[in-house]
Design an enzyme around this catalytic site. Structure first.
Site, PDB file in Angstrom:
ATOM      1  N   ASP A  95       0.816  -1.218   0.000  1.00 31.29           N
ATOM      2  CA  ASP A  95       0.000   0.000   0.000  1.00 31.29           C
ATOM      3  C   ASP A  95       0.848   1.266   0.000  1.00 31.29           C
ATOM      4  O   ASP A  95       0.367   2.342   0.353  1.00 31.29           O
ATOM      5  CB  ASP A  95      -0.910   0.023   1.242  1.00 31.29           C
ATOM      6  CG  ASP A  95      -1.782  -1.210   1.322  1.00 31.29           C
ATOM      7  OD1 ASP A  95      -2.342  -1.595   0.288  1.00 31.29           O
ATOM      8  OD2 ASP A  95      -1.893  -1.797   2.415  1.00 31.29           O
ATOM      9  N   GLY A  96       2.095   1.155  -0.376  1.00 31.59           N
ATOM     10  CA  GLY A  96       2.988   2.304  -0.388  1.00 31.59           C
ATOM     11  C   GLY A  96       4.397   1.864  -0.063  1.00 31.59           C
ATOM     12  O   GLY A  96       4.641   0.696   0.255  1.00 31.59           O
ATOM     13  N   SER A 153       2.347   6.789   1.198  1.00 30.42           N
ATOM     14  CA  SER A 153       1.490   5.892   1.964  1.00 30.42           C
ATOM     15  C   SER A 153       0.065   6.076   1.458  1.00 30.42           C
ATOM     16  O   SER A 153      -0.517   7.151   1.607  1.00 30.42           O
ATOM     17  CB  SER A 153       1.571   6.206   3.461  1.00 30.42           C
ATOM     18  OG  SER A 153       0.668   5.406   4.187  1.00 30.42           O
ATOM     19  N   ARG A 154      -0.480   5.035   0.836  1.00 26.71           N
ATOM     20  CA  ARG A 154      -1.789   5.164   0.186  1.00 26.71           C
ATOM     21  C   ARG A 154      -2.961   4.957   1.133  1.00 26.71           C
ATOM     22  O   ARG A 154      -4.097   5.136   0.746  1.00 26.71           O
ATOM     23  CB  ARG A 154      -1.882   4.160  -0.967  1.00 26.71           C
ATOM     24  CG  ARG A 154      -0.776   4.310  -2.002  1.00 26.71           C
ATOM     25  CD  ARG A 154      -0.973   3.375  -3.183  1.00 26.71           C
ATOM     26  NE  ARG A 154       0.153   3.455  -4.093  1.00 26.71           N
ATOM     27  CZ  ARG A 154       1.200   2.645  -4.073  1.00 26.71           C
ATOM     28  NH1 ARG A 154       1.237   1.663  -3.176  1.00 26.71           N
ATOM     29  NH2 ARG A 154       2.192   2.782  -4.920  1.00 26.71           N
ATOM     30  N   VAL A 155      -2.682   4.560   2.368  1.00 25.00           N
ATOM     31  CA  VAL A 155      -3.747   4.273   3.321  1.00 25.00           C
ATOM     32  C   VAL A 155      -3.600   5.105   4.585  1.00 25.00           C
ATOM     33  O   VAL A 155      -4.555   5.679   5.092  1.00 25.00           O
ATOM     34  CB  VAL A 155      -3.765   2.765   3.680  1.00 25.00           C
ATOM     35  CG1 VAL A 155      -4.836   2.476   4.725  1.00 25.00           C
ATOM     36  CG2 VAL A 155      -4.003   1.924   2.447  1.00 25.00           C
TER      37      VAL A 155
END
Length: 515
Positions: A342-343, A367-369
């Site tokens: 997720d990143g 960081s996608r979350v």
């Protein structure tokens, strides 16, 4: 006094009684023969009913996992040294898959991929045994990632925040501090309730010992577990190590606990799997890796999740580590892992050699979350930080050529240098949320602009004790704290200005001297 005759009669009667109660039923055994063995793998024939991933037991007790099922032979990965295993020997099918011990008794221990202690302690008294290979939680069993996982590293928590249940890749060249970031994240959980599992794959024994010693000295070892498949271990054990660590971590997640899993590192894991596959004569693909290398890592990392409340609400956060060559993040294994996670937190060797530690390249890290889980009080203070820092880095390039700059540009550059100094951090010294909030406030409000660059470290070192004495309410902030009110902000700023004056002075002349 009994005689020998009496003893023999008694033995005869007892033997007859035992034989009379013995169930004389047929027993089926699957027995095969070893065709060839070497370099941690074996080829077996004569076990037609063997299933994929089934445990096979050799004559000396060594176990192996069936990973290749051909029409007339089986490719087996040995989970131990070859020892006395030789071609022509007997091997038996167990009918079971690989299982490892799980439970609270593992906390604080150092074990291998089979759960055997490596710390010289007593054998693990396991609460249960669970399969190493397990399916990832289904979509309906998952919940949104809503709580942050604080690492104590300001540059990560402020600009690349992590959430509980996230998968975040730590990537960079060799010797740039990848393990240091993961270890600091483990140490930072000492004051919380997160259980930490560290999986060492293909690492030197001395490197693993340093990690274990650091956690025991600075962290909470009673809530940590170390699963080790060091470089000298059998290839099968190294390959199995991350899956074993994930199974041990899932035990706690299934019981509503939050778990942090560090896998150090998946580049070496991929190399071990390539070695095993080539020895088993699988056809090589890109860069000689087998075609299923993506699946090997995806089925592992997909097990990281936050469970729905109906499933207990536990979480498993994965921090896999990968190594690049000369900063090439577009190589085969790095791109695979980047697409799975997720990143990524990218460590730049240039920053490392310039003594900017941790050497996190904020432009190539994402960081996608975690941004949705960041503590509101921290998120408010860090909203413009990435933009200000990027603007400074762009302007600094021109000043290196001796270009004349105006007063406004000079102030931006000086402010950016304080940001960079504030983001630098010593190892084994994670910052609490309150200290991070105060440090970001000092940067954002320009409190550090009057402090000489060389005194910023002293400001950060004195920040904790100073806040405890003059502004203790900041240290009491937690990850659910809302943004600071104007009154609280002004009070904290006044306290920080007093500390800045005590540490390095804030008058313009000293600012010019620090530049």
């Amino acid at each position: 006094m009994t005689t020998l005759t009496d003893d023999l009669r008694g033995w005869r009667d007892r033997s007859r009684a035992r034989i009379g109660t013995l169930a004389m039923t047929p027993r089926l055994e699957h027995v095969g023969r070893i065709l060839r063995v070497g370099d941690g793998v074996a080829t077996v024939a004569g076990l037609p009913d063997t299933r994929l991933d089934e445990l096979l037991v050799f004559a000396d007790g060594t176990r192996g996992i069936a990973v290749d099922l051909a029409e007339d032979s089986i490719g087996c990965v040995l989970l131990g040294d070859i020892g006395e295993i030789a071609a022509g020997g007997i091997v038996r099918g167990s009918g079971e898959v690989a299982r490892v011990p799980v439970g609270e008794t593992l906390l604080g221990r150092v074990v291998d991929a089979l759960g055997t202690p490596l710390d010289g302690g007593e054998p693990v008294a396991a609460a249960a045994f669970e399969a190493v290979e397990k399916a990832a939680p289904a979509i309906v069993d998952r919940a949104l990632v809503t709580r942050p996982l604080a690492t104590g590293i300001l540059v990560v928590d402020a600009m690349i925040p992590l959430g509980r249940g996230q998968r975040e890749l730590i990537i960079g060249d060799r010797g740039t501090g990848k393990t240091a970031i993961a270890v600091d994240a483990i140490i930072n959980q000492r004051a919380g309730d997160v259980i930490c599992v560290y999986a060492a794959v293909g690492q030197k024994a001395s490197s693993v010992a340093q990690v274990v010693d650091a956690v025991r000295r600075y962290g909470a070892p009673e809530r940590c577990l170390f699963v080790v498949g060091e470089a000298g271990a059998a290839p099968g054990l190294q390959w199995l190590t991350p899956y074993t660590a994930c199974t041990m971590a899932e035990f706690f997640m299934a019981r509503g606990r939050d778990v942090l899993l560090v896998i150090d590192d998946l580049s070496k894991h991929a190399a071990v799997y390539r070695q095993i596959s080539l020895l088993l004569r699988r056809p090589p693909g890109r860069e000689a890796y087998p075609g299923d290398i993506f699946y090997i890592h995806s089925r592992l990392l997909e097990r990281a999740a936050r469970l729905a409340p109906a499933r207990g609400g536990g979480s498993l956060t994965a921090l896999p580590i990968a190594e690049t060559q000369a900063g090439n993040i577009s190589a085969y294994i790095p791109t695979n892992l980047i697409s799975i996670t997720d990143g990524q937190i990218y460590l730049d060797p240039r920053l490392f050699y310039e003594d900017q530690k941790p050497a996190v390249d904020v432009g190539r890290s994402v960081s996608r979350v975690g941004g949705k889980t960041q503590a509101p009080v921290l998120k408010t203070l860090s909203e413009s930080l990435r933009l200000d820092y990027a603007q400074f880095l762009e302007l600094e390039v021109f000043t290196r050529f001796g270009t004349m700059v105006d007063e406004r540009t000079r102030k931006i550059i000086e402010h950016g240098r304080r940001i960079r100094a504030a983001l630098s951090q010593r190892q084994f010294a994670p910052l609490g949320l309150g200290q991070q909030v105060a440090l970001l406030l000092a940067v954002g409000e320009g409190v550090l602009d009057g402090v000489p660059i060389e005194r910023v470290d002293a400001f950060r070192a004195a920040l904790g004790p100073w806040l405890a004495e003059h502004c203790s309410e900041v240290l009491a902030l937690d990850d659910r704290a809302e943004a600071l009110s104007d009154e609280a902000r002004a009070r904290v700023k006044a306290s920080l200005e007093a500390l800045a004056h005590t540490i390095g002075g804030t008058d313009p002349d000293r600012l010019a001297a620090g530049a």
